[in-house]
Design an enzyme around this catalytic site. Sequence first.
Site, PDB file in Angstrom:
ATOM      1  N   TYR A  32       0.833  -1.202   0.000  1.00  0.00           N
ATOM      2  CA  TYR A  32       0.000   0.000   0.000  1.00  0.00           C
ATOM      3  C   TYR A  32       0.869   1.254   0.000  1.00  0.00           C
ATOM      4  CZ  TYR A  32      -2.985   3.758   1.519  1.00  0.00           C
ATOM      5  OH  TYR A  32      -3.615   4.972   1.597  1.00  0.00           O
ATOM      6  N   PRO A  45      -0.604  15.060   3.065  1.00  0.00           N
ATOM      7  CA  PRO A  45      -1.684  14.210   3.582  1.00  0.00           C
ATOM      8  C   PRO A  45      -1.465  12.769   3.131  1.00  0.00           C
ATOM      9  CG  PRO A  45      -2.457  15.523   1.705  1.00  0.00           C
ATOM     10  CD  PRO A  45      -1.065  16.008   2.043  1.00  0.00           C
ATOM     11  N   VAL A  46      -1.502  11.859   4.066  1.00  0.00           N
ATOM     12  CA  VAL A  46      -1.401  10.425   3.771  1.00  0.00           C
ATOM     13  C   VAL A  46      -2.497   9.732   4.571  1.00  0.00           C
ATOM     14  CG1 VAL A  46       0.018   8.342   3.961  1.00  0.00           C
ATOM     15  CG2 VAL A  46       1.100  10.519   3.362  1.00  0.00           C
ATOM     16  N   ALA A  47      -3.232   8.867   3.894  1.00  0.00           N
ATOM     17  CA  ALA A  47      -4.366   8.181   4.519  1.00  0.00           C
ATOM     18  C   ALA A  47      -3.892   7.114   5.501  1.00  0.00           C
ATOM     19  CB  ALA A  47      -5.220   7.526   3.429  1.00  0.00           C
ATOM     20  N   SER A 100      -5.385  14.017   6.395  1.00  0.00           N
ATOM     21  CA  SER A 100      -6.194  13.426   5.319  1.00  0.00           C
ATOM     22  C   SER A 100      -7.636  13.217   5.756  1.00  0.00           C
ATOM     23  CB  SER A 100      -5.580  12.074   4.931  1.00  0.00           C
ATOM     24  OG  SER A 100      -6.468  11.317   4.137  1.00  0.00           O
ATOM     25  N   TYR A 114     -11.456  15.147   0.642  1.00  0.00           N
ATOM     26  CA  TYR A 114     -12.069  14.466  -0.488  1.00  0.00           C
ATOM     27  C   TYR A 114     -13.546  14.851  -0.450  1.00  0.00           C
ATOM     28  CZ  TYR A 114      -8.237  11.208  -1.575  1.00  0.00           C
ATOM     29  OH  TYR A 114      -7.049  10.649  -1.966  1.00  0.00           O
ATOM     30  N   THR A 127      -8.499  17.582  -2.743  1.00  0.00           N
ATOM     31  CA  THR A 127      -7.884  16.687  -3.731  1.00  0.00           C
ATOM     32  C   THR A 127      -8.858  16.477  -4.877  1.00  0.00           C
ATOM     33  OG1 THR A 127      -6.556  15.591  -2.050  1.00  0.00           O
ATOM     34  CG2 THR A 127      -6.886  14.403  -4.118  1.00  0.00           C
ATOM     35  N   LYS A 131      -5.568  20.307  -4.978  1.00  0.00           N
ATOM     36  CA  LYS A 131      -4.411  19.401  -5.066  1.00  0.00           C
ATOM     37  C   LYS A 131      -4.610  18.383  -6.185  1.00  0.00           C
ATOM     38  CE  LYS A 131      -1.968  15.839  -2.405  1.00  0.00           C
ATOM     39  NZ  LYS A 131      -2.625  14.613  -2.888  1.00  0.00           N
ATOM     40  N   HIS A 134      -0.291  12.817  -7.271  1.00  0.00           N
ATOM     41  CA  HIS A 134      -0.709  11.896  -6.200  1.00  0.00           C
ATOM     42  C   HIS A 134       0.366  10.814  -6.009  1.00  0.00           C
ATOM     43  CE1 HIS A 134      -4.835  11.065  -4.234  1.00  0.00           C
ATOM     44  NE2 HIS A 134      -4.028  10.205  -3.652  1.00  0.00           N
ATOM     45  N   GLY A 152       5.697  14.978  -4.870  1.00  0.00           N
ATOM     46  CA  GLY A 152       6.044  13.902  -5.799  1.00  0.00           C
ATOM     47  C   GLY A 152       7.533  13.841  -6.053  1.00  0.00           C
ATOM     48  N   VAL A 166      10.182  14.332  -3.948  1.00  0.00           N
ATOM     49  CA  VAL A 166      11.128  15.140  -3.166  1.00  0.00           C
ATOM     50  C   VAL A 166      11.797  14.248  -2.117  1.00  0.00           C
ATOM     51  CG1 VAL A 166      11.393  17.063  -1.575  1.00  0.00           C
ATOM     52  CG2 VAL A 166       9.796  17.244  -3.515  1.00  0.00           C
ATOM     53  N   ARG A 167      13.112  14.088  -2.219  1.00  0.00           N
ATOM     54  CA  ARG A 167      13.849  13.243  -1.275  1.00  0.00           C
ATOM     55  C   ARG A 167      15.062  13.941  -0.675  1.00  0.00           C
ATOM     56  NH1 ARG A 167       9.811  11.322  -2.005  1.00  0.00           N
ATOM     57  NH2 ARG A 167       9.196   9.224  -2.641  1.00  0.00           N
ATOM     58  N   ARG A 205       5.532   9.661   1.284  1.00  0.00           N
ATOM     59  CA  ARG A 205       6.020   8.312   1.616  1.00  0.00           C
ATOM     60  C   ARG A 205       7.217   8.282   2.563  1.00  0.00           C
ATOM     61  NH1 ARG A 205       5.064   7.620  -3.869  1.00  0.00           N
ATOM     62  NH2 ARG A 205       3.543   6.043  -4.496  1.00  0.00           N
TER      63      ARG A 205
HETATM   64  C1  GLV Z   1      -4.954   7.544  -1.217  1.00  0.00           C
HETATM   65  O1  GLV Z   1      -5.206   8.661  -1.546  1.00  0.00           O
HETATM   66  C2  GLV Z   1      -3.930   6.729  -1.817  1.00  0.00           C
HETATM   67  O2  GLV Z   1      -3.321   7.168  -2.795  1.00  0.00           O
HETATM   68  O3  GLV Z   1      -3.709   5.624  -1.321  1.00  0.00           O
END
Ligand code: GLV
Length: 351
Positions: A35, A88-90, A117, A141, A167, A237, A261, A293, A295-296, A316
Amino acid sequence: MSEASEFGEIPPGVVSLGDWEAPARDRLDPGVRAYLAGHAGDGVTARRNRDAFLAAEIVPRVLLDERDAETPVDLFGRRIAMPILVAPVAHQGLFHREAERGSAMAASAVDTIFVASTLSTLPLEAIAAAADGGGQWFQLYPQADSGLTDELVARAEAVGFEALMITVDAPVFGVRNVEQRVGFRLPVELAPANLVGWARMTTSAAADGLAALLAGRPTWAEVERIIGRTRLPVLLKGILDTADAERAVAIGAAGVVVSNHGGRVLDLAPASLDRLAPIRERLGDDAVVLLDGGVRRGADVWVALRRGADAVMVGRPLIEALAVGGPLGVAHALRTLAEETAITVALAGRP
Ligand code: GLV
């Protein structure tokens, strides 16, 4: 020696954002790992996000007169220490027992903004209670039922969130084969606390499911309605197209997040970095433009600022840090990225 406290632990050898990936991979079970690391389709867009930064060049500048290489930024009236926000991360309960509370505490500790999120494990009220004076925003959302959307926004306003990030790039779930292959399903006990009758996150592209999702998809009119009702500034977003960026501002958004995303929705979409400069150019200086997206590194932050971002968001790697190092890990990762950004400023000047 690893550095440990009640807030978490920094394993030996972890000195950059990328260093959290391997220990997180070792620690997480296969479904959760899929995931987190997952992407849409064949992962082309996810790779493009990184490749765009790897292709960038920074020309060093010598004998600079910068005494102070810090890069604080003002966003909607709040000054934060770094141009780096917690994306934001779910479902953060998948990764650490403190869930969003852990990430929010870390953001506050290093003086940046946490974006909560809609699909948070914890209720918005519990997340806000962890703010400790730090800034928090709400990622929305839009729900198929506008009444539910309005309730979420009212709660976000009531708990003191300072902006809304709507989003708009995921009216349906992407083709998420990485998760499908291992049969990842969100454990029922981690169903997002802020939604009732939650059913969105299906990895099935079954036609009836898709039709149902599309029937409830957000529209420009609905987003304009939300912007018109809230007293909070709103960012849209998931914008990659200049005309969409222009329309977002025309309906009252304060700006946009240039994002695909994390490559999790539409494969073959361009790298977000590659869309940044055209969107900044189209919107001019007044709009707020963020990027996420890939960026590290602090050098990546510098490149994004140079191409027109006010700030970036990171997703992430901070979740990997949360999974392994808890809130201390997230704070360490954010601080590391800010320090690398300052080093880049010292070597190449202000972006
Ligand atoms: C949720 O927005 C996901 O990308 O898992």
